[in-house]
Scaffold this motif. Structure first.
Motif, PDB file in Angstrom:
ATOM      1  N   GLY A 358       0.829  -1.197   0.000  1.00  0.00           N
ATOM      2  CA  GLY A 358       0.000   0.000   0.000  1.00  0.00           C
ATOM      3  C   GLY A 358       0.861   1.243   0.000  1.00  0.00           C
ATOM      4  O   GLY A 358       2.097   1.168  -0.080  1.00  0.00           O
ATOM      5  N   VAL A 359       0.223   2.390   0.130  1.00  0.00           N
ATOM      6  CA  VAL A 359       0.950   3.660   0.042  1.00  0.00           C
ATOM      7  C   VAL A 359       1.982   3.837   1.160  1.00  0.00           C
ATOM      8  O   VAL A 359       2.916   4.620   1.006  1.00  0.00           O
ATOM      9  N   ASP A 360       1.814   3.140   2.273  1.00  0.00           N
ATOM     10  CA  ASP A 360       2.715   3.333   3.416  1.00  0.00           C
ATOM     11  C   ASP A 360       3.854   2.323   3.476  1.00  0.00           C
ATOM     12  O   ASP A 360       4.659   2.358   4.418  1.00  0.00           O
ATOM     13  N   ASN A 361       3.928   1.427   2.506  1.00  0.00           N
ATOM     14  CA  ASN A 361       5.011   0.438   2.505  1.00  0.00           C
ATOM     15  C   ASN A 361       6.274   1.002   1.863  1.00  0.00           C
ATOM     16  O   ASN A 361       6.220   1.898   1.026  1.00  0.00           O
ATOM     17  N   THR A 362       7.420   0.452   2.275  1.00  0.00           N
ATOM     18  CA  THR A 362       8.702   0.864   1.712  1.00  0.00           C
ATOM     19  C   THR A 362       9.109  -0.091   0.597  1.00  0.00           C
ATOM     20  O   THR A 362       8.607  -1.218   0.507  1.00  0.00           O
ATOM     21  N   LEU A 363      10.029   0.354  -0.240  1.00  0.00           N
ATOM     22  CA  LEU A 363      10.516  -0.503  -1.315  1.00  0.00           C
ATOM     23  C   LEU A 363      11.193  -1.751  -0.772  1.00  0.00           C
ATOM     24  O   LEU A 363      11.117  -2.831  -1.370  1.00  0.00           O
ATOM     25  N   GLU A 364      11.842  -1.634   0.376  1.00  0.00           N
ATOM     26  CA  GLU A 364      12.485  -2.799   0.975  1.00  0.00           C
ATOM     27  C   GLU A 364      11.461  -3.887   1.277  1.00  0.00           C
ATOM     28  O   GLU A 364      11.678  -5.067   0.983  1.00  0.00           O
ATOM     29  N   GLU A 365      10.309  -3.484   1.835  1.00  0.00           N
ATOM     30  CA  GLU A 365       9.246  -4.440   2.134  1.00  0.00           C
ATOM     31  C   GLU A 365       8.638  -4.998   0.857  1.00  0.00           C
ATOM     32  O   GLU A 365       8.319  -6.196   0.768  1.00  0.00           O
ATOM     33  N   LEU A 366       8.484  -4.140  -0.128  1.00  0.00           N
ATOM     34  CA  LEU A 366       7.907  -4.560  -1.407  1.00  0.00           C
ATOM     35  C   LEU A 366       8.822  -5.520  -2.147  1.00  0.00           C
ATOM     36  O   LEU A 366       8.358  -6.483  -2.764  1.00  0.00           O
ATOM     37  N   TYR A 367      10.134  -5.274  -2.086  1.00  0.00           N
ATOM     38  CA  TYR A 367      11.088  -6.168  -2.753  1.00  0.00           C
ATOM     39  C   TYR A 367      11.058  -7.560  -2.123  1.00  0.00           C
ATOM     40  O   TYR A 367      11.169  -8.568  -2.826  1.00  0.00           O
ATOM     41  N   ARG A 368      10.916  -7.618  -0.797  1.00  0.00           N
ATOM     42  CA  ARG A 368      10.834  -8.927  -0.134  1.00  0.00           C
ATOM     43  C   ARG A 368       9.624  -9.703  -0.651  1.00  0.00           C
ATOM     44  O   ARG A 368       9.695 -10.901  -0.919  1.00  0.00           O
ATOM     45  N   SER A 369       8.511  -8.987  -0.788  1.00  0.00           N
ATOM     46  CA  SER A 369       7.296  -9.647  -1.272  1.00  0.00           C
ATOM     47  C   SER A 369       7.440 -10.075  -2.723  1.00  0.00           C
ATOM     48  O   SER A 369       6.963 -11.147  -3.115  1.00  0.00           O
ATOM     49  N   ALA A 370       8.083  -9.237  -3.524  1.00  0.00           N
ATOM     50  CA  ALA A 370       8.303  -9.583  -4.932  1.00  0.00           C
ATOM     51  C   ALA A 370       9.134 -10.855  -5.038  1.00  0.00           C
ATOM     52  O   ALA A 370       8.845 -11.736  -5.866  1.00  0.00           O
ATOM     53  N   ASP A 371      10.153 -10.956  -4.202  1.00  0.00           N
ATOM     54  CA  ASP A 371      10.992 -12.161  -4.198  1.00  0.00           C
ATOM     55  C   ASP A 371      10.185 -13.390  -3.783  1.00  0.00           C
ATOM     56  O   ASP A 371      10.321 -14.473  -4.362  1.00  0.00           O
ATOM     57  N   ALA A 372       9.329 -13.204  -2.755  1.00  0.00           N
ATOM     58  CA  ALA A 372       8.536 -14.325  -2.242  1.00  0.00           C
ATOM     59  C   ALA A 372       7.525 -14.802  -3.284  1.00  0.00           C
ATOM     60  O   ALA A 372       7.382 -16.016  -3.526  1.00  0.00           O
ATOM     61  N   VAL A 373       6.819 -13.869  -3.920  1.00  0.00           N
ATOM     62  CA  VAL A 373       5.824 -14.244  -4.927  1.00  0.00           C
ATOM     63  C   VAL A 373       6.508 -14.888  -6.130  1.00  0.00           C
ATOM     64  O   VAL A 373       6.001 -15.866  -6.706  1.00  0.00           O
TER      65      VAL A 373
END
Length: 390
Positions: A358-373
């Motif tokens: 969401g709008v309050d997430n950081t790229l670091e958190e988003l990258y972890r999710s991208a790797d997981a998915v």
């Protein structure tokens, strides 16, 4: 003599009146047949459509149509279950006249309460904490605000390094790109990286945006041997150049997806990545001491065979739950007013739309999710390849 003349004059007037009325009836019938013929033979892209009629018929029970046809042809009644009660015509007429379903309060409140139309969407699989109060929202900020220049802060080293799979057993698609990734709302950004923005509608940027998550997702897929193409078309600029509005974004991105499928027979899957506009507590999950941006699968329900896309979304959700419990917010179907309802998913049964964080997430958190998915999808892809090979 006078009476005969008067009688002939009267008959002549009656004949003329009858002739005029008959001519009007014949012309009307001819026009009707021509119109029906035109509407049934014209290319679907140019046919006249009505969202209202679509909503009316879409909300009616399909068994009603079988029942009506069965009144003329008894063969249609055989398709109905033996214990199926006859539909109540009064309820049907009430629903069509008012677009209100007595058994569903949402059909009444959705037209009167702001934001209540969200409840016409359907939760297929609810992830941890998911309910009708925190589903993804399709906001439509003014295009000039989306395109406005903003300052952004980013650490280029943000995110953990990808682990490249190695070994003789490493599977690889070779030079084939089998996955296509794009972003319809390509300027969707994140407030932690925009120091001068404090509203979800202001979380837009030309470079620091969801496109970086798409690139990370692609890199992670490549690390798992899956050839991937990332399209970085600035859809928002395309809208401005073509005089289109923000709500026409999917129409603009459709050209990009169609060209990708047309130009390459290797592409088997497409992913349209977005970010949600709801609060951080709904889009963040701590797993093994690290924060991840949660994901949600969105499937449009206004096109034929969307069940196939839904099947893939359900499969990926379940696999994510097994490997990363709580990472997926679930799977939802969207249709009706306030949503696109198709999301270009009619172009392929393997077309997915995923909300990343969401709008309050950081790229670091988003990258972890991208790797997981990417890890989970890679398992799905190679398992499917084994089945197809055998």
């Amino acid at each position: 003599m006078y009476l005969d003349t008067k009688r002939r004059t009267k008959n002549s007037k009656l004949f003329t009146h009858f002739y005029k009325k008959s001519s009007i009836y014949i012309i009307c019938v001819a026009v009707l047949f021509i119109a029906v013929g035109f509407l049934t033979t014209v290319s679907p892209a140019y046919r006249v459509s009505s969202n209202t009629i679509t909503d009316w018929t879409g909300d009616l029970d399909s068994s009603l149509f079988l029942y009506l046809m069965g009144m003329e042809n008894k063969a249609f009644r055989d398709a109905l279950p033996e214990d199926e009660p006859s539909p109540e015509v009064s309820n049907m007429l009430f629903e069509m006249a008012t677009n209100i379903r007595p058994s569903d309060t949402r059909s009444l409140l959705g037209q009167e309460l702001p934001g209540f139309l969200t409840f016409q969407n359907e939760i297929i699989v609810a992830g941890e904490g998911t309910d009708y109060t925190n589903l993804p929202v399709e906001s439509s900020p003014p295009l000039e605000e989306v395109l406005r220049d903003r300052d952004a802060v980013i650490d280029e080293n943000e995110g953990e390094d990808l682990e490249q799979q190695e070994g003789e057993s490493q599977q690889d698609t070779g030079e084939r790109d089998v996955v296509f990734i794009y972003n319809t709302h390509n300027r969707e950004s994140f407030l932690p990286h925009l120091p001068d923005a404090d509203s979800p509608d202001d979380a837009q940027h030309g470079e620091v945006n969801i496109g970086k998550v798409s690139q990370r997702f692609a890199d992670a897929l490549e690390a798992n041997g899956i050839g991937t193409e990332v399209d970085q078309t600035d859809i928002m600029s395309v809208l401005k150049e073509q005089g289109m509005a923000y709500h026409e974004s999917y129409q603009a991105s459709r050209n990009v997806v169609q060209e990708a499928f047309t130009s390459s027979e290797d592409i088997q899957y497409s992913f349209d990545l977005h970010r949600d506009a709801i609060a951080r507590d709904k889009t963040t999950k701590e797993i093994n001491g690290k924060n991840y941006a949660r994901v949600m699968f969105v499937v449009g329900a206004e096109y034929a065979d969307h069940d196939k896309n839904l099947e893939l979304a359900n499969k990926l959700h379940q696999m994510i739950q097994e490997e990363y419990p709580g990472l997926s917010r679930g799977v939802i179907k969207k249709k009706g007013s306030g949503s696109n309802g198709v999301y270009n998913q009619d172009l392929s049964p393997n077309a997915m739309l995923i909300e990343f964080g969401g709008v309050d997430n950081t790229l670091e958190e988003l990258y972890r999710s991208a790797d997981a998915v990417a890890e989970v999808f890679s398992d799905h892809y190679w398992d499917a390849e084994k089945v197809n090979t055998n």
